[in-house]
Design an enzyme around this catalytic site. Structure first.
Site, PDB file in Angstrom:
ATOM      1  CE1 TYR A  41      -3.673  -2.927  -0.077  1.00  0.00           C
ATOM      2  CE2 TYR A  41      -2.110  -3.530   2.684  1.00  0.00           C
ATOM      3  CZ  TYR A  41      -3.387  -3.639   1.647  1.00  0.00           C
ATOM      4  OH  TYR A  41      -3.921  -5.273   1.224  1.00  0.00           O
ATOM      5  CE1 TYR A  87      -7.904  -4.869   2.687  1.00  0.00           C
ATOM      6  CE2 TYR A  87      -7.545  -7.183   4.401  1.00  0.00           C
ATOM      7  CZ  TYR A  87      -7.759  -6.312   3.607  1.00  0.00           C
ATOM      8  OH  TYR A  87      -6.382  -6.133   2.305  1.00  0.00           O
ATOM      9  CG  ASP A 101     -11.884 -13.369   7.385  1.00  0.00           C
ATOM     10  OD1 ASP A 101     -11.001 -13.834   7.960  1.00  0.00           O
ATOM     11  OD2 ASP A 101     -11.463 -12.641   6.002  1.00  0.00           O
ATOM     12  CE  LYS A 136      -4.294 -10.974   8.234  1.00  0.00           C
ATOM     13  NZ  LYS A 136      -3.031  -9.890   8.369  1.00  0.00           N
TER      14      LYS A 136
HETATM   15  N1  PMP Z   1      -8.699 -11.955   5.720  1.00  0.00           N
HETATM   16  C1  PMP Z   1      -8.580 -10.491   6.574  1.00  0.00           C
HETATM   17  C2  PMP Z   1      -9.519 -10.836   8.426  1.00  0.00           C
HETATM   18  C3  PMP Z   1      -7.650  -9.838   6.973  1.00  0.00           C
HETATM   19  O1  PMP Z   1      -7.154  -9.846   8.197  1.00  0.00           O
HETATM   20  C4  PMP Z   1      -6.316 -10.387   6.101  1.00  0.00           C
HETATM   21  C5  PMP Z   1      -5.323 -10.118   5.557  1.00  0.00           C
HETATM   22  N2  PMP Z   1      -4.906  -8.588   6.317  1.00  0.00           N
HETATM   23  C6  PMP Z   1      -6.624 -11.505   4.571  1.00  0.00           C
HETATM   24  C7  PMP Z   1      -8.290 -11.964   4.630  1.00  0.00           C
HETATM   25  C8  PMP Z   1      -5.830 -11.262   4.182  1.00  0.00           C
HETATM   26  O2  PMP Z   1      -5.380 -12.405   4.235  1.00  0.00           O
HETATM   27  P1  PMP Z   1      -3.278 -11.963   3.237  1.00  0.00           P
HETATM   28  O3  PMP Z   1      -2.681 -10.884   3.377  1.00  0.00           O
HETATM   29  O4  PMP Z   1      -2.569 -13.145   3.847  1.00  0.00           O
HETATM   30  O5  PMP Z   1      -4.231 -12.607   1.572  1.00  0.00           O
END
Ligand code: PMP
Length: 426
Positions: free
Chosen positions: A20, A148, A249, A278
């Site tokens: 970003y 997000y 998610d 993560k």
């Molecule tokens: N879902 C959530 C809730 C996230 O916080 C993130 C990353 N910040 C993602 C999906 C995307 O994961 P990645 O950056 O490993 O592609």
């Protein structure tokens, strides 16, 4: 182009994209030499206490001997082999662990490389499930504002259209449905009105929906907001009522961060499809997984259909071995006590921020502490001030937040908190 005379830092500034940011006018980067425990060591010798866990991931800190041992052992056997037509113990052991740790109905695992891809996979699973179960017109998704879910296109289509960082692509993105952001806080008294917008949208559009997708309890990169568990409980109830799949998610919230292993446990509910990533590998290497119920898997595969996804590095043995070591570390550690300790310390420590005229809100849940300012933060200068104080804290927008590794001790945590209090209240 001869670039050999440039320092590596200058080469980076001239040639490499960072997250970003601009390539032609980049934000400053800090040169890191190594990382160990909760400390990041800069090339100039400065040590910084890590307040970010490298974006939710490094829950055990860095350079952990048990993880290093797992890396060495797996590297001696094989670092990678294709998953098409081949299986191996690191992947099967990990799938077994995930099935045991996650809510009971989740029985099947799809491995992928990153969180965004895990979300794509989840959404494709829902679409294929509908295609194969006589719901061919069910192609849309319902989510909530303030969410997000990642940077790939289907994931972007369910990020908040304004704060989700993807408004640039609005004309290309599939149009999905967005309920109002839940307003009741995690610890507040529940207000039945809060679910009205979601209820109305699911009632109106259930005949078009492939699934509902949301982040359980904690909305992360879309605004660091902690909403009421009753909201999520009612979302599950409404999905059941209208026969719509629920995708959770848990990429940011999974593996203990909010005080329970998965945030959906705060609501006592279970999804049809769940994404994790993560902290799955303790932040050591990229790996994600999408779990589903048997009903979803069978719905996709009925009548000889197959699931149409298969990344090159699917089930990478090295990543799986690291994830196995990380989950063993987590499950054999007093992580709940650590999270409770961090939560209490953040609550007490960040309280003085509330009195500052700069501060709009302070909120804490589990090992996440957020100070929301009234104005946007200057990321470059604020970052520099934090580094001067010996801490690694990276604000965005109006948010200054802490989510340290679970192993952080009280003294280091206090130093992180003092830096946040000083910088947000001055
Ligand atoms: N879902 C959530 C809730 C996230 O916080 C993130 C990353 N910040 C993602 C999906 C995307 O994961 P990645 O950056 O490993 O592609």
């Amino acid at each position: 182009m001869n670039t050999s005379k440039q320092s590596w830092q200058q080469f980076d500034a001239d040639h490499i994209w960072h997250p970003y940011t601009s390539l032609t006018n980049p934000l400053p980067t800090y040169s890191i030499e190594s990382a160990s425990g909760v400390r990041l060591k800069l090339t100039n010798g400065t040590e910084l206490i890590d307040g970010m866990s490298s974006w939710w991931a490094a829950i055990h800190g860095y350079n952990h001997p048990a993880i290093n041992q797992a890396i060495a052992e797996q590297t001696a056997k094989m670092t990678h082999v294709m998953f098409g037509g081949i299986s191996h113990k690191p992947a099967t052991a990990l799938a077994q662990k995930l099935i045991e740790l996650t809510p009971t109905q989740l029985e099947n695992v799809f491995f992928s490389d990153s969180g965004s891809v895990a979300v794509e996979v989840a959404m494709k699973m829902a679409l294929q499930y509908c295609q194969n179960t006589n719901k061919k017109e069910h192609n849309k998704f319902l989510t909530i504002r303030g969410g997000y879910h990642g940077d790939t296109f289907l994931a972007m289509s369910v990020c908040d259209p304004v704060t989700g960082m993807h408004s640039l692509f609005n004309k290309v993105l599939q149009k999905n449905y967005f309920a109002d952001k839940p307003t009741r806080r995690f610890n507040e008294q529940w207000n039945a009105q809060d679910i009205n917008s979601f209820k109305q949208l699911i009632r109106q559009h259930h005949n078009e929906l492939a699934a509902v997708i949301l982040e359980p309890i904690v909305q992360g990169a879309g605004g660091m907001w902690f909403y009421h568990p009753e909201y999520l409980r009612q979302v599950r109830e409404l999905c059941d009522k209208y026969n719509v799949l629920l995708i959770l998610d848990e990429i940011a919230t999974g593996f203990g961060r909010t005080g329970v292993m998965f945030a959906c446990e705060h609501s006592g509910i279970s999804p049809d499809i769940m994404c994790v990533g993560k902290a799955l590998t303790g932040g050591n290497i990229s790996l994600a997984a999408t779990l589903s119920t048997k009903q979803v898997a069978e719905g996709i595969c009925n009548n000889n259909h197959v699931f149409m996804h298969g990344p090159t590095f699917m089930g990478n043995p090295l990543a799986c071995a690291i994830a196995n070591a990380s989950l063993d570390l987590l499950c054999n550690s007093p992580w709940q006590q650590n999270i409770t300790r961090i939560e209490k310390t953040l609550q007490i420590g960040l309280e003085p921020c509330r009195k500052s005229p700069n501060v709009a809100d302070v909120r804490v849940l589990g090992a996440i502490g957020v100070v929301e300012l009234k104005k946007q933060v200057n990321q470059a200068t604020t970052q520099a001030e934090f580094v001067k104080q010996g801490v690694w804290i990276r604000p965005f927008g109006k948010l200054v937040y802490l989510m340290p590794p679970f192993i952080i001790d009280d003294k280091d945590l206090q130093q992180l908190i003092s830096a946040v209090v000083e910088i947000t209240t001055k």
